[in-house]
Design an enzyme around this catalytic site. Structure first.
Site: not given
Length: 1017
Positions: A844-846
């Site tokens: 994921t992109i945080s």
């Protein structure tokens, strides 16, 4: 080490080759920085090393020392300036400041090879001094200015280098001592020296200025003595030039360095205490030790040097600064102060300074003040009645008479004008003369003289300090009259405020109760005048805002010093209930400053904000009742708004003071509740409970860095406002049902009506830390909470993050604004939600708020020129933000073990940030992040975007000393965000911040498997 030596020596010379190093040092500034760093790297290796065990180290040290001399000296007549000498000094720094790090390192080298370095320096000093002397005696009327400049430049550098070899750097208040290497070398040389000749040669040089210091004359004289003699010879040569009117022969630069050298010598060697050394040199003991016959001779010579400099160089501020510092050094050393006070030159100088005779009139006020500091210190360090009487008559009474005459003249003229007599016009014109530049200058000089008196007296015994105050009470009354009369003249106002601040800092702690009460009364009048004159104030002077800011800062500083009496009391008097409460005095000053501070936004000025919050924190700790008693509701509200502003806008130091302030006020509220004495102002603190709980539970506030103070403050507020606390818990339970169990446990542990005590507070701190991590893990990653900072555009997302306190720093806000999150995710419909989003490959992109946390926690390391690493760079978003923060001159490196993500992140970044690649600020590589990226190590900062199973030792190894690593650590359901700060010895300091949930840091094969991708590797 030999390679470092080669590189170091190469940076001082350029060649015609195309070597990369030669290209680097074509820029003198870069060349100097390169030389600085290499020299520091080498010198760090010297500490604790025995050169006898490593034969090659001595030759390397000699090579470096010789190279430094060759770099700065005119070795031959065809000398060409080295690049390091051509650095453009826009800040008018002198060489001692500009090359301070180099000189300290070279001094260390020189002491390690002192049997080589000191004789070499002596020969060069004597040679250049002889050349200068010969030029003066040259019958030719034409002066070779080029040769003269080269000789003076050499003398300047030889004095600086010799001074750093013979003495070490100390803080101003540290006891100065002779370096162990110098003392040991001097002891070893005793067997080769004629002790009587070593002592006599110094006197001969001063008595026979034409004495040629040939090898024959200097044979049998110890090397340290030879160095002293060479400097005395140069000093005498300078005096001869002055007496013959040949000022063109010696430069200001040499005069500064010569006086600096003598000051260092006086501070470290003059009258040294033999008890402080294991092995004492007999030569140095006879020449400079306590009770030696040469001690008085040299001390008096140094005093004459002060007097000659003041006459010869009065218009040269750099020389006068060093001269004043030399005089203060002689005055503060008890042995030398007792000697100079018996010298008629001392009293002549004292009279010239006090009466402001020529050439003292030409000297900067700051340096006059230093001279009076030295005069006072010398006089009061001597306990004889005769000396005290002389001080009273020659100094104190003269100043007081001048002050009294001015004030009484002003009073008389004002009274005559009020009476409306026939000579009213004449009196009005006469009164105007007190506003002329000449009189204003006299007033400044007079008040500065009193500042010097207090600074000098502060170095003496408590009895002498009390004596100063007893004889200053009428003086303070007169000065307050001047403060009222000159309230619209910024320079005079500032000096008077400084004087009262000095009294508060240096005198107050020695005063008995009656004297303390008198001083508080003077301060109250000062505050009254300041109040009267600063509301609606109009001034005719330029730079009024800067001057007013200085007034407020000095006033706050004075109030801070007043509080010291609560903690430190040297009056030798049993305390009883004082008639004047210091808390009332300080609060009165605070009431004056608050509206002024708020209306002009003065808390944006770092010095004022730090001083203000330090004051209110200490005041509330000791005198909380004063705020509730003396502040009205509007004033109390303004006061609390400054505390809220401190929590919102400032660093941890100020945040901690604000939390302590809230805690002290809440504790006082609890005491009042038990006495049923609460009032309307008691309720004003309630909103801080909601605010702090939301900051800790709902946002990733940096206040979590102050967890113990934060938890203690929250607990105290809970005890004061338990109903408010349970209302907050009820609201939190509505956010997520998973919070209910945690909240119920917290409520049960605290109880319905918690009673404040230290044991319960400590217990709460431990429990709250655990509950905080658990609740944060639920709240921060719950999609239902994404509304808190989400936006419909990138601009709105960043603004929301900033408004909610997730972004604290303007630099970070700007970096994130320039890096559009929409470029780094495929999901356009919720690209700007504050939540994690998938980017493929089980990654994921945080969430944006976690990016904020990572950047904020590393902000001190993410500075221009830094090198940083982003492990598990994924989409490339955070790597790009880091690159923006280290530009210019820095580099951000991202690593990911999935090639597709590496390729995709490069595409993402190039959409709107292609310049980062073009300028070489960013690189993205395929690599196993668990191993870091050793090729570019070490790093100032490392961010890890996936959870390590335990402490990431390999990544810590790749940090620079002082660097910081931030990483989630732990198993899937027990992760914490932890920072590791690397220390100089290679160890690290670990700090846990909060519970988090990240994908694990794993290898390439497992990552593909997690994503359901079969791939042969």
């Amino acid at each position: 080490m030999s390679q470092i030596t080669v590189l170091l020596c190469r940076t001082t010379t350029t060649t015609s080759s195309n070597n990369q190093l030669d290209k680097i040092i074509e820029d003198p500034t870069i060349g100097k920085e390169t030389f600085d760093r290499l020299l520091q790297a080498w010198s760090r290796l010297l500490y604790g090393i025995d050169f006898g065990r490593f034969a090659n180290l001595r030759s390397l040290a000699i090579e470096i020392f010789d190279t430094f001399l060759q770099t700065h000296l005119n070795i031959n007549d065809n000398y060409e300036a080295n690049d390091l000498d051509l650095i453009d000094n826009d800040n008018d720094e002198d060489d001692r400041d500009l090359f301070s790090e180099q000189l300290i390192c070279i001094g260390l080298f020189g002491r390690h090879i002192i049997d080589y370095s000191l004789p070499l320096l002596i020969r060069l000093l004597m040679d250049r001094t002889k050349k200068l002397y010969d030029l003066m005696n040259n019958s030719s009327s034409n002066i070779n200015t080029n040769n003269l400049d080269q000789i003076n430049d050499d003398l300047h550098w030889l004095l600086l280098i010799s001074g750093h070899v013979l003495t070490e750097e100390y803080d101003s208040d540290e006891q100065k001592t002779i370096p162990e290497a110098v003392m040991s070398f001097s002891s070893q040389q005793v067997q080769y020296c004629d002790l009587n000749k070593s002592v006599q040669i110094a006197q001969h040089v001063l008595q026979q200025s034409q004495l040629d210091l040939s090898e024959e004359i200097m044979r049998g004289v110890s090397p340290v003595t030879q160095c002293l003699v060479a400097v005395l010879k140069l000093s005498e040569t300078e005096r001869l030039f002055s007496s013959h009117g040949q000022f063109e022969y010696i430069s200001v630069q040499v005069a500064v360095s010569l006086t600096w050298f003598i000051r260092r010598l006086a501070a470290n060697y003059l009258g040294f205490d033999e008890q402080s050394y294991k092995d004492v040199s007999q030569t140095l003991s006879m020449l400079l030790g306590k009770g030696s016959e040469m001690l008085e001779f040299l001390t008096n010579y140094f005093l004459s040097k002060v007097v000659i400099n003041l006459q010869m160089w009065a218009s040269e501020s750099d020389v006068i600064k060093e001269t004043a510092d030399l005089f203060v050094t002689l005055s503060m050393k008890k042995d030398s102060s007792l000697i100079i006070i018996r010298n008629d030159l001392f009293w002549t100088l004292a009279n010239d300074v006090i009466t402001n005779q020529m050439p003292i009139q030409l000297i900067n006020e700051e340096y006059k003040r230093s001279l009076i500091k030295g005069i006072t210190c010398s006089c009061l360090n001597n306990t004889s009645d005769e000396c005290r009487l002389h001080f009273d008559r020659s100094i104190f009474q003269i100043l007081n008479q001048r002050l009294q005459a001015i004030v009484e003249s002003i009073h008389t003229l004002i009274e005559q004008i009020k009476l409306n007599t026939s000579n009213k016009t004449h009196c009005t014109n006469a009164l105007q003369t007190f506003y002329t530049e000449n009189v204003l200058s006299q007033i400044s000089t007079l008040i500065n003289s009193y500042c010097g008196l207090i600074e000098g007296g502060s170095r003496c015994s408590s009895e002498q300090i009390t004596y100063l105050f007893e004889h200053s009470q009428q003086t303070l009354q007169y000065i307050l009259d001047l403060f009222d009369f000159y309230h619209n003249y910024c320079d005079q106002v500032q000096i008077i405020l400084e004087l009262f601040s000095l009294y508060a800092e240096h005198v107050l702690v020695y005063l008995n109760q009656n004297h303390t009460k008198a001083f508080y009364t003077y301060v109250l009048r000062l505050l009254e005048i300041f109040t009267k004159c600063n509301y609606g104030k109009k001034t005719r002077e330029v730079n009024a805002d800067e001057d007013f800011n200085a007034h407020i800062y000095t006033l706050l500083n004075c109030l801070n010093h007043l509080l010291a009496k609560d903690f430190i009391d040297f009056s030798n008097e049993n305390s009883s209930n004082p008639e004047v409460n210091v808390g009332d005095v300080i609060l009165y000053g605070l009431i004056i400053c608050l509206p002024l501070i708020q209306s002009d936004n003065l808390l944006k000025i770092p010095s004022i904000s730090l001083c203000y919050y330090k004051l209110v924190s200490s005041l509330c700790e000791q005198h909380s009742e004063c705020l509730f008693r003396l502040l009205n509701q509007d004033q109390y509200s303004i006061f609390l708004s400054t505390i809220k502003s401190g929590l919102d806008n400032y660093d941890n130091e100020i945040c901690k003071m604000c939390l302590e302030t809230i805690q002290s006020l809440a504790l006082y509220t609890i005491k009042q509740q038990k006495l049923n004495q609460t009032n309307e102002k008691s309720k004003y603190l309630e909103h801080f409970l909601d605010y702090l709980l939301q900051e800790t539970v709902i946002t990733t506030t940096t206040l979590s860095d102050l967890f113990d103070t934060l938890a203690g403050t929250i607990y105290t507020l809970i005890c004061a406002y338990s109903n408010q606390f349970y209302q907050f818990l009820g609201q939190m339970k509505q956010y997520d049902e998973n919070l209910s169990i945690i909240i119920d446990k917290l409520a049960n542990d605290i109880g319905q009506k918690p009673d404040y005590n230290r044991k319960a507070k400590l217990s709460f701190t431990v429990k709250f830390e655990s509950i905080f991590y658990q609740s944060y893990r639920i709240v921060a990653f719950n999609s239902n909470m994404a509304w808190r900072s989400s936006g419909v555009s990138h601009q709105e997302l960043i603004e929301n993050l900033y408004r909610n306190g997730l972004i604290k720093s303007q630099r970070i806000k700007e970096a994130m604004l320039r890096t559009d999150r929409g470029d780094f995710t495929d999901r356009t419909f919720d690209a700007y939600d504050d939540r994690p989003q998938p980017i493929g490959y089980a990654v994921t992109i945080s969430a944006p708020h976690m990016h904020c946390f990572g950047l904020e926690i590393l902000k001190d390391q993410l500075k221009p020129g830094a090198k940083v690493l982003d492990v598990g760079s994924g989409s490339g978003y955070l790597t790009a933000c880091m690159a923006r923060l280290v530009h210019p001159g820095g580099k951000a490196i991202g690593v990911d073990h999935i090639q597709e993500l590496v390729d995709k992140s490069i595409v993402n970044i190039k959409k709107n940030n292609k310049d980062l690649f073009d300028e070489g600020i960013i690189e993205i590589h395929k690599s196993d992040g668990r191993q870091g990226y050793a090729t570019e190590a070490p790093y100032d900062a490392i961010h890890v975007g996936a959870a390590a199973p335990d402490t990431p030792h390999e990544l810590i190894r790749q940090l620079k000393v002082g660097g910081r690593l931030v990483s989630p650590v732990g198993s899937t359901f027990g992760q914490e965000m932890i920072t590791y700060d690397k220390k100089a010895d290679g160890s690290y300091e670990e700090k846990r911040h909060m519970g988090v949930m990240y994908v694990p840091l794993t290898d390439e094969k497992q990552q593909y498997a997690s994503a359901g991708i079969r791939k042969d590797l």
